[in-house]
Each structure stands twice: as C-alpha cells, then as structure tokens.
Design a protein around this motif. Structure first.
Motif, PDB file in Angstrom:
ATOM      1  N   VAL A   9       0.873  -1.182   0.000  1.00  0.00           N
ATOM      2  CA  VAL A   9       0.000   0.000   0.000  1.00  0.00           C
ATOM      3  C   VAL A   9       0.903   1.222   0.000  1.00  0.00           C
ATOM      4  O   VAL A   9       1.786   1.348   0.841  1.00  0.00           O
ATOM      5  CB  VAL A   9      -0.910   0.012   1.233  1.00  0.00           C
ATOM      6  N   LEU A  14       4.496  -4.470   3.749  1.00  0.00           N
ATOM      7  CA  LEU A  14       4.585  -4.773   5.168  1.00  0.00           C
ATOM      8  C   LEU A  14       3.770  -6.011   5.537  1.00  0.00           C
ATOM      9  O   LEU A  14       2.932  -6.472   4.785  1.00  0.00           O
ATOM     10  CB  LEU A  14       4.153  -3.574   6.007  1.00  0.00           C
ATOM     11  N   VAL A  15       4.052  -6.482   6.681  1.00  0.00           N
ATOM     12  CA  VAL A  15       3.412  -7.697   7.162  1.00  0.00           C
ATOM     13  C   VAL A  15       2.290  -7.328   8.118  1.00  0.00           C
ATOM     14  O   VAL A  15       2.483  -6.555   9.043  1.00  0.00           O
ATOM     15  CB  VAL A  15       4.448  -8.571   7.895  1.00  0.00           C
ATOM     16  N   SER A  16       1.124  -7.868   7.851  1.00  0.00           N
ATOM     17  CA  SER A  16      -0.011  -7.508   8.684  1.00  0.00           C
ATOM     18  C   SER A  16      -0.406  -8.649   9.610  1.00  0.00           C
ATOM     19  O   SER A  16      -1.557  -8.803   9.966  1.00  0.00           O
ATOM     20  CB  SER A  16      -1.189  -7.081   7.821  1.00  0.00           C
ATOM     21  N   LEU A  18       0.061  -8.943  12.649  1.00  0.00           N
ATOM     22  CA  LEU A  18      -0.443  -8.462  13.933  1.00  0.00           C
ATOM     23  C   LEU A  18      -1.959  -8.395  13.949  1.00  0.00           C
ATOM     24  O   LEU A  18      -2.609  -8.827  14.888  1.00  0.00           O
ATOM     25  CB  LEU A  18       0.127  -7.064  14.228  1.00  0.00           C
ATOM     26  N   SER A  19      -2.521  -7.838  12.884  1.00  0.00           N
ATOM     27  CA  SER A  19      -3.969  -7.754  12.804  1.00  0.00           C
ATOM     28  C   SER A  19      -4.588  -9.128  12.863  1.00  0.00           C
ATOM     29  O   SER A  19      -5.595  -9.351  13.509  1.00  0.00           O
ATOM     30  CB  SER A  19      -4.404  -7.115  11.491  1.00  0.00           C
ATOM     31  N   MET A  74      -7.434  -5.628  -0.451  1.00  0.00           N
ATOM     32  CA  MET A  74      -7.944  -5.803   0.920  1.00  0.00           C
ATOM     33  C   MET A  74      -8.382  -7.204   1.337  1.00  0.00           C
ATOM     34  O   MET A  74      -8.200  -7.567   2.499  1.00  0.00           O
ATOM     35  CB  MET A  74      -9.087  -4.806   1.163  1.00  0.00           C
TER      36      MET A  74
ATOM     37  N   GLN B  60       2.180  -0.892  10.330  1.00  0.00           N
ATOM     38  CA  GLN B  60       0.890  -1.571  10.441  1.00  0.00           C
ATOM     39  C   GLN B  60      -0.229  -0.576  10.751  1.00  0.00           C
ATOM     40  O   GLN B  60      -1.292  -0.589  10.132  1.00  0.00           O
ATOM     41  CB  GLN B  60       1.013  -2.614  11.567  1.00  0.00           C
ATOM     42  N   LEU B  63      -0.959   1.551   7.698  1.00  0.00           N
ATOM     43  CA  LEU B  63      -1.738   0.816   6.692  1.00  0.00           C
ATOM     44  C   LEU B  63      -3.220   0.861   7.044  1.00  0.00           C
ATOM     45  O   LEU B  63      -4.068   1.159   6.191  1.00  0.00           O
ATOM     46  CB  LEU B  63      -1.258  -0.634   6.602  1.00  0.00           C
ATOM     47  N   HIS B  64      -3.540   0.586   8.308  1.00  0.00           N
ATOM     48  CA  HIS B  64      -4.951   0.604   8.716  1.00  0.00           C
ATOM     49  C   HIS B  64      -5.546   2.010   8.586  1.00  0.00           C
ATOM     50  O   HIS B  64      -6.703   2.170   8.188  1.00  0.00           O
ATOM     51  CB  HIS B  64      -5.088   0.098  10.152  1.00  0.00           C
ATOM     52  N   ARG B  67      -6.161   2.658   4.943  1.00  0.00           N
ATOM     53  CA  ARG B  67      -7.342   1.893   4.493  1.00  0.00           C
ATOM     54  C   ARG B  67      -8.629   2.599   4.939  1.00  0.00           C
ATOM     55  O   ARG B  67      -9.569   2.744   4.173  1.00  0.00           O
ATOM     56  CB  ARG B  67      -7.294   0.484   5.089  1.00  0.00           C
TER      57      ARG B  67
END
Lengths: 148, 148
Positions: A9, A14-16, A18-19, A74, B60, B63-64, B67
């Motif tokens: 994005v 990046l690595v998500s 965590l979410s 997404m 992170q 990114l959120h 979005r």
C-alpha cells in the motif's frame, strides 16, 4: 504464513500478521465478504456500461475502476487460518494452496490497475478487454476456491 | 439529491447518480454494511495498539489508517433513496436530514486523513488524539442516525 499476509500500500510492503492475530474468525469472514460486496457494487455499473445497459460515463467508470483497484488489495488478509468453516463459501483449498490463491489476487490487482489505465483513455476498445481480464480473474478464483 | 451523491476521488469531483439508479436497495444496504465492516476491521487493531493491547507497529498502524481513509469515501453512495427499510439499522433521519448526514462523512474523511498524517509521525502523542477524533466522528453519526 507471514508471506501471505503481506500487502503493498502506497509503495510500502509490510506484514499484517499483527492484525490477523487479533482477529476473530467471524470478523474476518464478515470483513472479506464485505469487501467482496463492494467489488460487486463497483463491477455492476462498469459491466452495465460496457453492455450498453447504462450510458457510458468516463468519470463514473473510472471512479468504479479506481475503487475496485483499491479494494483488490484488501480481501486476502481476511482469509485467516481457521476461517474455512462458519458462514463462508471459502474452500479448504485456499489454505492448502495459499500460493495459488494469493497469486490470484496479485493478478486481479494487476488487471484492476490496467482497467484504471484503460478507463483513463476513454476508449471502449481498450476498456472492454481490460474489463474482461478483471472478470476472468474473478471467475478463475471463484471456480477454484469458492463453493458453488 | 444529486449533491449528496458526489464523491471526490483522485481530485475528481463527480456525480455518481448513474450507479445509484441501477442499484437495487438490498445491494446498497449490503454494500454500505460491507464497507462499515471493513471500517471495524481496520479500527480494531488501531484501537488495540493505542490501548497497549497489541504492540505498536507504525507501518501496520499507518496501513490501517490509510485503508480507513480510503474506505471513508465509500459508504455514502450506498444510502440510496428507499434503503431505510429492510435489513438495516439506518434511521429515516438520514434521508430527511441528508445535509447533516453527509457532513458527518466529510468530517470523518478529514479526520481519517489527519490520522494518516499523525501515524506517519510515529508519535503516539499525535496519534491518540487523531484516533479519538475519528472515533468521535463514528459515534456522532451512530448516535444520530443509527438505530440502537
């Protein structure tokens, strides 16, 4: 698993994960289905314009194409481990063949970006095949990874 | 009514009345609810990071926030005429006071953009109030326009 949770994005990869750790499975299913509904919402008018069922409007078409391109980044993060059961049509093959599934989204993102470019020309001879490529991406994934 | 269907995307202000004419009410309800689910999906991890329930990760979080900002431009067009009944918590006041409802989305968009900027600093002293402003935008609209 981390490699499947990456998202590009704004040029930032990046690595998500965590979410994903924090996500409830039901929330993940609702999330991805919501994004797919938004796909449909944007695809509908574009398809109708191409078929002549709605007057072609370049700005309108481009907005929908841009939205689709944005949204195409997404859903993947919503396919968390364990979310193959519940209120979902997702096949178990998504998780057993995540490389292929993930590559399908890469393809969709590429095709959606190409559709935005085609739409910017306003030339239906370019728009039609670009839209067809997007539709083919959708269908390919549905055929392989979605229950009927 | 047209003025409520405008959307600024990529600097282009345009009227999306065409889509609305083609939309089925049920599709519109599903669409906007899907986008709101995606709001939640992105707000959750940001809130958890702010509360210390999840380790703070700037990329992170950003990114959120990005979005959310993108998504904040999407729901309004789903509030088409006649979509106050059906499987929805939308109050009739949305349509009788569309100016206020629409202004709430303008505010959310502004606050979400500010949250992205705050996130880019990586400074929690800036991020916390920016996130609070976003949450306040959400709550303000829910209080006035969503059934309990």
């Amino acid at each position: 698993m981390k490699k499947y949770m990456t998202a590009a994005v704004g040029g930032v990869l990046l690595v998500s994960a965590l979410s994903v750790q924090a996500a409830e499975v039901d929330d993940a299913i609702e999330y991805r289905q919501g994004i797919f509904n938004a796909f449909k919402w944007n695809l509908g008018p574009m398809g109708a314009m191409i078929k002549g069922k709605m007057p072609y409007d370049q700005a309108q078409f481009t907005l929908h194409a841009q939205r689709l391109e944005t949204l195409s980044h997404m859903p993947l993060e919503g396919f968390v481990e364990g979310s193959d059961s519940g209120d979902t049509d997702a096949k178990a093959e998504i998780w057993s063949d995540m490389d292929t599934f993930s590559a399908g989204f890469d393809k969709l993102q590429t095709n959606a970006a190409a559709l935005v470019e085609a739409s910017n020309t306003g030339d239906m001879e370019q728009i039609k095949p670009a839209f067809g490529a997007v539709a083919k991406s959708c269908k390919g994934c549905h055929d392989n990874f979605r229950k009927d």
